[in-house]
Each structure stands twice: as structure tokens, then as C-alpha cells.
Design an enzyme around this catalytic site. Structure first.
Site, short mmCIF file in Angstrom:
data_model
loop_
_atom_site.label_atom_id
_atom_site.label_comp_id
_atom_site.label_asym_id
_atom_site.label_seq_id
_atom_site.Cartn_x
_atom_site.Cartn_y
_atom_site.Cartn_z
N LYS A 145 1.21 -1.27 -0.04
CA LYS A 145 0.11 0.01 -0.66
C LYS A 145 0.86 1.18 0.43
CE LYS A 145 -1.29 1.66 4.32
NZ LYS A 145 -0.45 3.05 4.57
N ASP B 96 -5.96 0.63 8.01
CA ASP B 96 -5.81 0.44 6.64
C ASP B 96 -6.48 -0.93 6.32
OD1 ASP B 96 -4.59 2.10 7.01
OD2 ASP B 96 -2.65 1.05 6.94
#
Length: 305
Positions: free
Chosen positions: A22, A157
Site C-alpha cells: 500500500k 488500513d
């Protein structure tokens, strides 16, 4: 074929999931929530490289790890129990069983290719990949909203990692808006292989109410100029804590990157390059300069198809 043979055959079927890195292309800290959590606005995308997870049905739950960074994960019973992959498995099973659905034992193998505590969502990406993999392996019947809520209970997340697409993340990361015009980018990911504590970086953050993100571009050509106007509000405290981040950023810039910035709470930095070929050449040159550090050329995803 007998029922037993069918069950044995099913146990041999392996499913794989990529847990892509990410990347926070920009991360603005815009306030504090009532419970002390920081409010963020972040432009997030994902690489075509990451950890890899393999899932097979088994007689009993198993979890194993291999790969370049496997040795940095605790392999004892307590350490494995605290791993987000194991937590995701157990929470998902609890929810399915509570609703009358089967969730039989599973063997999960994690190939750990991403650095640990590096600001690129390694643990959260692994947890999201676990949920996706088990969703397929167990033929789960659960609404997308419930899966996202389950992910959020593991880490802020995880919901964005579940999408695996370019998004604008807001709140603590739970509010996600697709970015339909973002193009794929050619990046070099770089890390001095120094782990960073996210809570420690937030403690060092002086300004907790910063300017919000400007409106996102309406066409692909506007993205690079737009990204150059953004910042990562966690980068100054991370640089103060880890001087190598400044050295790393300068090295990437010297290779001709159009933009250099830190991702998440660090210490991974990225450089945007004009093409995949340029990124690969830069990664090779950087590796020659610092062979003990981490450098990888990647392509990012654009909007979810």
C-alpha cells in the site's frame, strides 16, 4: 469417487492471494477524533508486488511463514497468535460460525516479501488478503459491508487494502472514495530496512490539524502535478527519528525521479518515474549503491475496473 476422496481432493486445492504494498501518495493529518485517533486524508494506491498467501483446507489450523523478511516475524505460539493473518482467520471464522456457516480448518502460508513496519501496509495487506482468500476457500456468504467492518476491527488500513484499488481514504481510513481517473504509475519503492513504530511517529507529530487535500483531478493527465502539491505530514517526524530517510530520498531523486515522498509512517520512500524501464534502471542502480537496503521497481494499479 467416494465422499472421502472428494474431501481429500478439496484439501489439496490451494488458493493464492497477493497482499500488495500500500502506498500513500499523499497523507494529510487534519485533526483528532474524540477518542484520540488521528483524522487523515490520504491518496492511496497499490503496487503489483507484495506478500503472497496460500490457503488450503487441512486437518487442523496451520500457519507458516517464509521469504526474505520471515525471520523478522515471531514464530513462537504467542507471536503467531498476534499476527494479523491469524487474527483475521479467527475473527472471520467466529463471524461465519455465529451465522451458521462452516469454516473448517485451514493451512495458511505467508511468503513475506515486504519489509516489516515499513509504512506500506504489510500486516494490514496480509490481513486483507487473508479475508479475501478465506472468503473464497470457505465459500463465505457475507455482505461486502460486513467484510469491511470486520477488516476495520483488525486495523484502520485493512478496509482500503481489501479494495486493492486507488482510493481517497478519510477519517481513520474507514471512509473510502474511488479515484476513477488515477493512472498507473511507475515507482521505485525504497527502504533502509529500519523498522518504524507508527505510534511513535504520531507522538512526535507537532501539528495535528493541517490543511486538507485539494480536490482530486478529473483526468489522468492532472495526477502528477496534483501529487506534487501534496505532502506526508508524518515525514518530518520520521526524518527526525531516522536520518536515513533523508539520504534515501536524495538517492532516489538523483536517479531522475519526478517526485519523491515517504509512504505512511515510513521508512519506505517512493520515487515516481516516467516509465517502467526508468524505474527498473533506477532500482538496479540504487541496489548497487546500497545492496543491504530494499529497492523494488513496481507498477501501481489505477481505478478499480
Amino acid at each position: 469417487m467416494t465422499i472421502s476422496d472428494t474431501q481429500d481432493a478439496a484439501k489439496e486445492v490451494a488458493l493464492t492471494e497477493l497482499a500488495p504494498a500500500k502506498i500513500n501518495l499523499g497523507l494529510h493529518v487534519v485533526g483528532l477524533r474524540y477518542d484520540g485517533f488521528h483524522l487523515l486524508e490520504s491518496v492511496v494506491t497499490f503496487a503489483d508486488l507484495g506478500d503472497e498467501l496460500t490457503f488450503t483446507l487441512s486437518e487442523a489450523d496451520e500457519f507458516s511463514v517464509s521469504g526474505r523478511f520471515a525471520s523478522e516475524l515471531s514464530n513462537d505460539e504467542a507471536g503467531q497468535a498476534g499476527n494479523l493473518v491469524v487474527k483475521a482467520r479467527d475473527l472471520f471464522r467466529q463471524q461465519l460460525v455465529a451465522n451458521g456457516f462452516p469454516a473448517p480448518p485451514v493451512s495458511i502460508h505467508l511468503e513475506k516479501k515486504l519489509p516489516i513496519a515499513a509504512g506500506i501496509g504489510g500486516g494490514s495487506a496480509d490481513a486483507a488478503a487473508t479475508l479475501r482468500g478465506l472468503f473464497r476457500l470457505w465459500n463465505a456468504e457475507i455482505p461486502e459491508a460486513a467484510l469491511l467492518a470486520l477488516g476495520l476491527s483488525l486495523s484502520a488500513d485493512v478496509p482500503m487494502c481489501l479494495t486493492g484499488a486507488a482510493v481517497l481514504a478519510e477519517g481513520i481510513g474507514e471512509r473510502l472514495e474511488p479515484l476513477p481517473t488515477m493512472p498507473s504509475l511507475s515507482l521505485v519503492l525504497a527502504n533502509p530496512l529500519i523498522s518504524v513504530s507508527t505510534p511513535e511517529i504520531f507522538k512526535l507529530l507537532v501539528d495535528k490539524e493541517n490543511a486538507a487535500l485539494p480536490p482530486t483531478p478529473t483526468d489522468a493527465s492532472g495526477w502528477l502535478p496534483y501529487l506534487k502539491t501534496l505532502r506526508n505530514d508524518l515525514e518530518p517526524p520520521a526524518r527526525a527519528l531516522i536520518p536515513e530517510i533523508e539520504e534515501l530520498s536524495a538517492m532516489i531523486a538523483a536517479q531522475g525521479a519526478e517526485l519523491v515522498r515517504m509512504s505512511g509512517s515510513g521508512a519506505t520512500c517512493f520515487g515516481v518515474f516516467p516509465s517502467k524501464t526508468d524505474a527498473e534502471a533506477a532500482a538496479q542502480a540504487l541496489t548497487a549503491l546500497k545492496p543491504d537496503w530494499y529497492f523494488e521497481a513496481v507498477e501501481t494499479v489505477g481505478a478499480k475496473p
